[in-house]
Design a protein around this motif. Structure first.
Motif, PDB file in Angstrom:
ATOM      1  N   GLU A  75      30.876  46.259  42.647  1.00 26.87           N
ATOM      2  CA  GLU A  75      29.642  45.892  42.424  1.00 26.87           C
ATOM      3  C   GLU A  75      29.855  44.319  41.559  1.00 26.87           C
ATOM      4  OE1 GLU A  75      26.469  44.748  39.445  1.00 26.87           O
ATOM      5  OE2 GLU A  75      28.370  45.913  38.729  1.00 26.87           O
ATOM      6  N   ASN A  76      30.852  44.231  40.641  1.00 25.65           N
ATOM      7  CA  ASN A  76      30.817  43.059  40.117  1.00 25.65           C
ATOM      8  C   ASN A  76      32.409  42.708  39.492  1.00 25.65           C
ATOM      9  OD1 ASN A  76      30.719  40.344  38.823  1.00 25.65           O
ATOM     10  ND2 ASN A  76      29.086  41.060  37.538  1.00 25.65           N
ATOM     11  N   ILE A  77      33.120  41.776  39.938  1.00 24.64           N
ATOM     12  CA  ILE A  77      34.505  41.580  39.420  1.00 24.64           C
ATOM     13  C   ILE A  77      34.673  39.947  39.361  1.00 24.64           C
ATOM     14  CG2 ILE A  77      35.126  41.360  41.814  1.00 24.64           C
ATOM     15  CD1 ILE A  77      38.085  42.214  41.049  1.00 24.64           C
ATOM     16  N   SER A  78      35.301  39.944  38.080  1.00 24.23           N
ATOM     17  CA  SER A  78      35.402  38.335  37.682  1.00 24.23           C
ATOM     18  C   SER A  78      36.454  37.686  38.535  1.00 24.23           C
ATOM     19  CB  SER A  78      35.655  38.019  36.171  1.00 24.23           C
ATOM     20  OG  SER A  78      36.410  38.606  35.547  1.00 24.23           O
ATOM     21  N   LEU A  79      36.359  36.424  38.904  1.00 25.61           N
ATOM     22  CA  LEU A  79      37.276  35.614  39.883  1.00 25.61           C
ATOM     23  C   LEU A  79      38.554  35.875  39.424  1.00 25.61           C
ATOM     24  CD1 LEU A  79      36.736  34.431  42.662  1.00 25.61           C
ATOM     25  CD2 LEU A  79      36.508  32.222  41.212  1.00 25.61           C
ATOM     26  N   ASN A  80      39.039  36.042  38.022  1.00 26.39           N
ATOM     27  CA  ASN A  80      40.250  35.817  37.762  1.00 26.39           C
ATOM     28  C   ASN A  80      41.059  36.936  38.024  1.00 26.39           C
ATOM     29  OD1 ASN A  80      38.439  36.882  35.824  1.00 26.39           O
ATOM     30  ND2 ASN A  80      40.322  37.594  34.322  1.00 26.39           N
ATOM     31  N   TYR A  81      40.209  38.071  38.426  1.00 26.66           N
ATOM     32  CA  TYR A  81      40.920  39.342  39.017  1.00 26.66           C
ATOM     33  C   TYR A  81      41.328  39.470  40.551  1.00 26.66           C
ATOM     34  CZ  TYR A  81      39.596  41.381  34.348  1.00 26.66           C
ATOM     35  OH  TYR A  81      39.513  41.737  33.061  1.00 26.66           O
ATOM     36  N   LEU A  82      40.571  38.338  41.192  1.00 24.43           N
ATOM     37  CA  LEU A  82      40.562  38.410  42.795  1.00 24.43           C
ATOM     38  C   LEU A  82      41.833  38.358  43.423  1.00 24.43           C
ATOM     39  CD1 LEU A  82      38.691  38.931  44.896  1.00 24.43           C
ATOM     40  CD2 LEU A  82      38.092  36.695  45.228  1.00 24.43           C
ATOM     41  N   SER A  83      42.643  37.576  43.055  1.00 22.58           N
ATOM     42  CA  SER A  83      43.925  37.361  43.789  1.00 22.58           C
ATOM     43  C   SER A  83      44.836  38.462  43.413  1.00 22.58           C
ATOM     44  CB  SER A  83      44.656  36.006  42.982  1.00 22.58           C
ATOM     45  OG  SER A  83      44.677  36.110  41.645  1.00 22.58           O
ATOM     46  N   SER A  84      44.524  39.086  42.328  1.00 19.12           N
ATOM     47  CA  SER A  84      45.313  40.225  42.142  1.00 19.12           C
ATOM     48  C   SER A  84      44.981  41.446  43.082  1.00 19.12           C
ATOM     49  CB  SER A  84      45.110  41.090  40.722  1.00 19.12           C
ATOM     50  OG  SER A  84      45.791  40.150  39.527  1.00 19.12           O
ATOM     51  N   LEU A  85      43.609  41.775  43.313  1.00 16.05           N
ATOM     52  CA  LEU A  85      43.199  42.598  44.380  1.00 16.05           C
ATOM     53  C   LEU A  85      43.758  42.207  45.581  1.00 16.05           C
ATOM     54  CD1 LEU A  85      41.400  44.799  45.124  1.00 16.05           C
ATOM     55  CD2 LEU A  85      39.185  43.213  44.894  1.00 16.05           C
ATOM     56  N   LEU A  86      43.552  40.979  46.012  1.00 14.42           N
ATOM     57  CA  LEU A  86      44.129  40.550  47.265  1.00 14.42           C
ATOM     58  C   LEU A  86      45.601  40.770  47.401  1.00 14.42           C
ATOM     59  CD1 LEU A  86      44.191  38.706  49.787  1.00 14.42           C
ATOM     60  CD2 LEU A  86      44.226  36.599  48.595  1.00 14.42           C
ATOM     61  N   CYS A  87      46.363  40.549  46.311  1.00 18.13           N
ATOM     62  CA  CYS A  87      47.759  40.952  46.541  1.00 18.13           C
ATOM     63  C   CYS A  87      47.962  42.333  46.826  1.00 18.13           C
ATOM     64  CB  CYS A  87      48.522  40.725  45.092  1.00 18.13           C
ATOM     65  SG  CYS A  87      48.681  38.762  45.310  1.00 18.13           S
ATOM     66  N   GLU A  88      47.148  43.316  46.185  1.00 12.34           N
ATOM     67  CA  GLU A  88      47.278  44.759  46.414  1.00 12.34           C
ATOM     68  C   GLU A  88      46.951  44.998  47.747  1.00 12.34           C
ATOM     69  OE1 GLU A  88      48.088  47.005  44.761  1.00 12.34           O
ATOM     70  OE2 GLU A  88      48.011  47.025  42.582  1.00 12.34           O
ATOM     71  N   ALA A  89      45.850  44.413  48.451  1.00 13.52           N
ATOM     72  CA  ALA A  89      45.474  44.542  49.799  1.00 13.52           C
ATOM     73  C   ALA A  89      46.752  44.229  50.825  1.00 13.52           C
ATOM     74  CB  ALA A  89      44.255  43.978  50.184  1.00 13.52           C
TER      75      ALA A  89
END
Length: 669
Positions: free
Chosen positions: A594-608
């Motif tokens: 629903e909402n995630i700040s951009l500073n977390y997005l590269s971590s989520l990308l690495c998990e994927a």
């Protein structure tokens, strides 16, 4: 005949006697030290000219007269001009006040700027800045001549250095360049310093000014250091207040422009533009900060883990190719409130459901300042802890700054940055060297890309991306980071055929309709890109997100806000939330955020992508459990409550985050 010779001798003797008396009247006897120094300076001057002669050729003729004048006056220093102390003192003061004016003119001339075209305030601030340096030098040296020599030498060197740097990279010295001294030293060997006619002329005029100072050579016999020190202190205090006072900088537009670097240095003047950026070079240490304690805290919190950013995969995939795209002004107006349009805006985006992670990311900017979103994604750091109005790309990124790229290079990736715009924007040319990308492609490197509204279209951009991917994938895993340009501001309402019509709320939002039509084009281009990678045999992960909402009619934002739910703070927060998607051409568990700040997005990308997380990313995964949004606008906790920064800074976990980020960005060596 003898009589004539005798008369001639008498006449010649009188002439010589008159010349001797004139010399004795004008000059005092010179000391051995002065004579030796003058002779040495003259020899150095001759060597200097011989050196320049090799490069100037025909242009030398235009400067020969000035060179000869400097040489003659330099030899004249073998004597000491006989002038009363009162006259010498007055002339020295005039020269002392004139030297900063010369320095200002020289610096601006060397980077092809005109002092006459600058605002009076900026001219005065530049002059005052240079004069302050001269005053401080005089306090330490206590000799007018040597003060003028050293001060003029410093600023002439600065002007030359500024012009050389501008010639090499397109813009002059910036405050952030103090972090790039080692990098500059590493690459300087690849350039040739060209002493043009203009540069040599400035040097010769500077020498003339210095010689004039030594002709006067006034000494303050009273050595009134207390008065000089008091004046120096006053100058420094006034200057420090002006340069560090953000209200003053903002009110009078003294603060360096963050996008148009060349316009900034021309409007403000080279030296002021550099100095005004210094206060923003480094963030203050958080209260109670200790490097080891911050490092230990990062490991401790990271070891606790977090599950919300984990991505389940049914296939054992290692080091897939990673394509990250930050799409210019890509946003979803449906997030802001009830909007109706003549046709769907993002049908392909909506239809993508398999092997995708979707949601909205809170970005740090609205309507512009793209580079701040870029920074948060690549580094995982939040702009929220920086002084208001600063751009990390201009002030904080340096050689060795940790980033997604450094993490992937440790895993064997080859990296390329692609941006279909000039390399000078946002200091990117330097930033991506600091971040150690293997290659960077800018508009000047692209041959006839497809355009839309005179900007490279997303479709044209992606064709370059695909070409680069195909060229490099045989080398091993590839990381491509692409910042697009198609949807950039400058909407006129007449730039797109068959534009989408807004039917509710209101009408005649021509800028917004042009913008939404561009988003429709972005949606098509992305779908074509994903279809291409669907056919790729090797594993690929594609991450696409927007950088900020566009600058269109304010009335539309107001109308949509009236239809949205929530308190005023929550409604405003929506204007900082842009869509993101992570797609894999292999099986991953679909998720929606629903909402995630951009500073977390590269971590989520690495998990994927199955990339091992850094200690800092592990810490972020744990922090996300409590605060899924840590943004410039505010902080949102896991219960969905929003807090202002004044409120959030009272929370222990946010205080810890500030210390951990500070260590990683500023104190990690």
């Amino acid at each position: 005949m003898k009589k004539i010779n005798a008369n001639t001798k008498v006449r010649n003797g009188k002439i010589l006697e008159s010349g001797k008396r004139l010399y004795e009247y004008m000059f005092k006897e010179s000391s051995r030290l002065r004579s030796t120094g003058t002779a040495a300076a003259f020899l150095m001057y001759i060597c200097f000219w011989v050196f320049l002669e090799k490069g100037l050729n025909a242009e030398t003729e235009k400067l020969r007269g000035l060179f000869c004048l400097d040489g003659v006056l330099l030899l004249g220093l073998l004597g000491k001009i006989r002038v009363s102390d009162k006259v010498r003192e007055c002339l020295s003061v005039v020269l002392f006040l004139a030297a900063p004016a010369f320095a200002l003119g020289a610096i601006e001339t060397l980077h092809d700027n005109s002092v006459a075209q600058m605002k009076f305030l900026f001219v005065f601030l530049n002059y005052f800045l240079i004069l302050t340096v001269f005053v401080i030098l005089y306090f330490f040296i206590n000799r007018f001549a040597w003060t003028i020599a050293v001060g003029t030498g410093i600023f002439t060197f600065y002007g030359l250095l500024y012009s050389f740097v501008k010639e090499f990279r397109g813009n002059g010295l910036r405050a952030a360049d103090v972090y790039a001294i080692q990098t500059a030293a590493n690459v300087a060997g690849g350039y040739t310093l060209d002493f043009t006619e203009k540069r040599v002329a400035v040097i010769l005029w500077a020498i003339l000014l210095i010689i004039a100072a030594f002709y006067l050579s006034y000494e303050n016999h009273r050595r009134d250091r207390i008065a000089t020190g008091a004046v120096s202190l006053c100058f420094v205090l006034v200057l420090s207040f002006l340069i560090s006072n953000e209200t003053f900088l903002e009110t009078y537009s003294v603060k360096p422009y963050l996008w148009e670097l060349e316009a900034s240095e021309k409007d403000h003047g080279a030296l002021l533009d550099f100095a005004a950026g210094l206060p923003f070079l480094k963030v203050q240490k958080p209260d109670g900060y200790q490097q080891k304690a911050a490092a230990d805290l990062e490991l401790e919190k990271g070891s606790l883990g977090g599950t919300s950013l984990k991505v389940e995969k049914t296939e054992n995939v290692e080091n897939p190719h990673i394509i990250a795209i930050m799409n210019e002004s890509f946003s979803d107006f449906r997030k802001l409130g009830a909007i109706q349009t003549s046709r769907e805006i993002m049908p392909n985006w909506d239809a993508r459901q398999e092997n995708v992670i979707k949601g909205f990311a809170s970005v740090p900017v609205f309507g512009g300042w793209t580079a701040n979103s870029e920074f948060e994604f690549l580094t995982g750091f939040s702009n929220a802890f920086f002084p208001s109005g600063t751009i990390p790309y201009q002030n904080y990124v340096k050689q060795g700054t940790p980033s997604l790229n450094s993490q992937l290079k440790d895993e064997g990736y080859t990296s390329v940055f692609i941006h279909p715009m000039d390399s000078s924007g946002w200091n990117r040319k330097n930033v991506y060297q600091f971040l150690d990308f293997d290659a960077s492609l800018y508009l000047e490197n692209m041959k006839n890309p497809e355009t839309l509204r005179n900007l490279v279209s997303d479709r044209g951009d992606y064709s370059i991306l695909i070409e680069e991917f195909e060229k490099r994938k045989e080398e091993g895993p590839v990381f491509l980071f692409n910042v697009t340009m198609q949807n950039h501001g400058g909407y006129t309402g007449a730039g797109m055929p068959n534009p989408i019509q807004i039917t509710s709320p209101g009408e005649n939002f021509v800028w917004a309709e042009e913008y939404l039509t561009l988003i429709e084009e972005s949606d098509r281009a992305l779908e074509e890109l994903l279809q291409y990678f669907e056919q790729e045999e090797e594993p690929v992960v594609v991450c696409m997100f927007g950088d900020h909402y566009p600058k269109i009619e304010e009335e539309l934002y107001e109308a949509l806000s009236e239809t949205a739910t929530g308190n005023p703070a929550e409604k405003t927060a929506l204007e900082y939330q842009v869509p993101f998607m992570i797609y894999a051409n292999y099986d991953i568990t679909e998720k929606e955020y629903e909402n995630i700040s951009l500073n977390y997005l590269s971590s989520l990308l690495c998990e994927a992508a199955g990339i091992p997380l850094t200690d800092y990313q592990k810490y972020l995964e744990n922090l996300y459990e409590s605060y899924p949004v840590v943004n410039v606008y505010g902080v949102k906790n896991s219960q969905g409550e929003w807090f202002t920064w004044d409120e959030a800074l009272q929370f222990e976990e946010i205080q810890e985050y500030e210390k951990i980020q500070y260590r990683n960005l500023f104190d990690n060596h």
